[in-house]
Enzyme design. Structure first.
Site: not given
Ligand SMILES: NC(=O)C1=CN([C@@H]2O[C@H](COP(=O)(O)OP(=O)(O)OC[C@H]3O[C@@H](n4cnc5c(N)ncnc54)[C@H](O)[C@@H]3O)[C@@H](O)[C@H]2O)C=CC1
Ligand SMILES: O=C(O)CCC(=O)C(=O)O
Length: 507
Positions: A264, A301
């Site tokens: 996601e 998200c």
């Molecule tokens: N759409 C969504 O649900 C969400 C989006 N985000 C987005 O992600 C950005 C950074 O947030 P994070 O939670 O730190 O996301 P992230 O994608 O950087 O990390 C999520 C997980 O994946 C791992 N990971 C990331 N890239 C990797 C790679 N190339 N190889 C191995 N492991 C890897 C990280 O160590 C962490 O455990 C936020 O600024 C936002 O833009 C963050 C949280 C939720």
């Molecule tokens: O709005 C929620 O309860 C879940 C949203 C979600 O999955 C996220 O922000 O990563």
């Protein structure tokens, strides 16, 4: 409880020696208790071997036993008590009320999957008897769904409980009969440890095979990548950035035997304001939008980052309502200094964009705070510059003013896949809304009326998914009971002697 910083490998704990990571207080950037040892390839191999061995026992546990195990996990998480909330507050900067609610959501999600397991319908058993009289003769066919095998779970930074160690991916994989190896999120390693301890204890309490659950820390990206590449891992659940999700999808696709990655990733969740609704209550919708945009510092998200509407007086009433509400909203601590910096950079890009006007800012905050912001542009500019379609993760919203409903439809056509699309309507808007429905169904996993997508109900009828880049696989959901399907595959048994059939198919 002392935070030990250890890895959880089956029923053992040990200190990882492949680098160290430190937990950071989201509000101050200061180090918190505990140094977390990174896992090595040998630690990963040990966890994967245990998980694979456990799979052959765990997948065949009686449904009642598996359900009781999920309920025990829920009970053990509650038993950690306030320490869990305190630690999660410190690591994530999220307030107590939100985290207490999230803990109940996590616990109830495990209990819901326990009910799903007990009910047994997820196995989708089918019986199609033989017919020797038919030409050609028809074989006896029976079907059931079985777990895929060990699942790697990468939890989300923004839901340290409900989308993390014991969150939706873990609960649905365990319910499907798949052991889980969690790669702990570096933004909340202490919270992860407390929950991992509760899960490990549930495995032992319920006599589940060792390896049903493990959790590893990664001091960089090496072990996360190696986990996805590991030949004994059979599926991956991920919530995070598009960059991270794509990197892991790429790793999984390049394996000798590729495996599914249910990632996601990013969404801007368009909100469509229809003319009659705007006329009737534009200012009220504006106020409600500002509240949803800034909930949890906008770190959802499902955050409503994009408003689409026809320009004119009614839209101005909406904008005025949103500006008034937004200006009074305090800045809030963001999850990590990195996420805060990414948000500030995203806002700065919009501020300096020639075709975008800044309408309002929320109240100013401290260094690690996200200050809400509202912007406006025209449909022509939005259509011209794809960078305006990018998610700015946090409380920033963009209003796109369209000349008429036809132009609004063109903007909808230009959008990438989304988790949600919201429609604000009155009865007078039904015809215009109905015309757009087929396009909206193609666009998003969840369509909602007169509300905003934040706050996802954990329900049998929920889809928390959507076309790429919202997720990597639009056929699935990561929230709700249907999430279990991601970790199952069907097996057909043809003319199988009863003695060889799985017990559930013997009749
Ligand atoms: N759409 C969504 O649900 C969400 C989006 N985000 C987005 O992600 C950005 C950074 O947030 P994070 O939670 O730190 O996301 P992230 O994608 O950087 O990390 C999520 C997980 O994946 C791992 N990971 C990331 N890239 C990797 C790679 N190339 N190889 C191995 N492991 C890897 C990280 O160590 C962490 O455990 C936020 O600024 C936002 O833009 C963050 C949280 C939720
Ligand atoms: O709005 C929620 O309860 C879940 C949203 C979600 O999955 C996220 O922000 O990563």
């Amino acid at each position: 409880m002392t935070i030990t910083g250890e890895l959880f490998i089956g029923n053992k704990t040990l200190k990882g020696e492949n680098g160290t990571l430190t937990a950071i207080a989201a509000a101050t950037g200061e180090a918190l208790e505990g140094a977390f040892g990174g896992a090595s390839q040998a630690d990963l191999d040990a966890a994967a071997k245990l998980a694979f061995e456990a799979f052959f026992v765990y997948r065949d546990t009686k449904l009642e036993e598996r359900a009781a195990f999920l309920e025990k996990a829920a009970e053990n998480i509650l038993a950690v008590g306030d320490e869990l909330i305190e630690r999660a507050m410190a690591e994530s900067g999220l307030p107590r009320g939100r985290l207490e609610g999230e803990r109940m959501r996590t616990v109830n999600q495990l209990r819901l999957f326990a009910r799903v397991v007990r009910e047994g319908k997820f196995q989708d058993q089918r019986f199609d008897p033989a017919d020797g009289e038919r030409t050609p003769p028809k074989p006896d066919l029976r079907l059931r769904k079985v777990g895929l095998g060990p699942v790697a779970v990468f939890g989300a930074s923004n839901f340290p409980l409900a989308f993390s160690v014991a969150g939706g991916d873990t609960a649905s994989a365990l319910a499907a009969g798949c052991p889980v190896i969690v790669k702990a999120h570096p933004a909340h390693p202490g919270t992860s440890e407390l929950v991992a301890r509760a899960l490990q204890k549930a495995v032992i309490d319920c006599g589940m095979p060792e390896g049903t659950f493990s959790m590893l820390h990664d001091s960089g990206y090496e072990i996360g990548g190696a986990l996805v590449a590991h030949p004994l891992i059979r599926a991956v659940g991920f919530t995070g950035s598009r960059k991270g999700g794509l990197a892991l999808m790429d790793t999984a696709a390049k394996r000798e035997v590729p495996v599914p990655v249910y990632a996601e990733m990013s969404a801007i969740n368009p909100v469509l304001l229809f003319p009659e609704a705007l006329k009737a209550r534009g200012d009220k919708i504006g106020e409600a939008f500002a509240a949803s945009l800034t909930l949890g510092a906008g770190q959802f998200c499902t955050n409503p980052g994009l408003i689409l509407a026809v320009e004119g007086e009614a839209l101005e009433a909406f904008t005025a309502g949103a500006i008034k509400a937004l200006k009074a909203i305090p800045a809030q601590t963001m999850l990590t200094p990195g996420i805060c910096k990414a948000y500030q950079d995203g806002v700065a890009r919009l501020v300096s964009h020639d075709d975008v006007s800044e309408l309002a800012e929320g109240l100013e905050g401290d260094a690690y705070h996200g200050q809400a912001a509202l912007f406006e542009t025209t449909a022509a500019s939005f259509l011209k510059d794809k960078s305006l379609h990018d998610e700015v993760f946090g409380g920033a919203g963009l209003i796109v003013k369209c000349a008429d409903l036809a132009e609004l439809e063109t903007v909808v056509d230009s959008l990438e896949g989304q988790l949600t699309a919201a429609l604000h309507i009155t009865e007078g808007d039904h015809a215009a809304a109905k015309k757009l429905m087929p396009k909206l169904e193609m666009l998003a996993g969840r369509l909602l009326v007169n509300g905003f997508g934040t706050g996802v109900e954990v329900s049998p009828a929920m889809v928390h998914g959507g076309p790429y880049p919202a997720t990597s696989d639009a056929r699935t959901t990561s929230v709700g009971t249907m999430a279990i399907d991601r970790f199952l595959r069907p097996v057909s048994y043809q003319d199988m002697p009863v003695a060889l059939l799985p017990e559930a198919l013997q009749r």
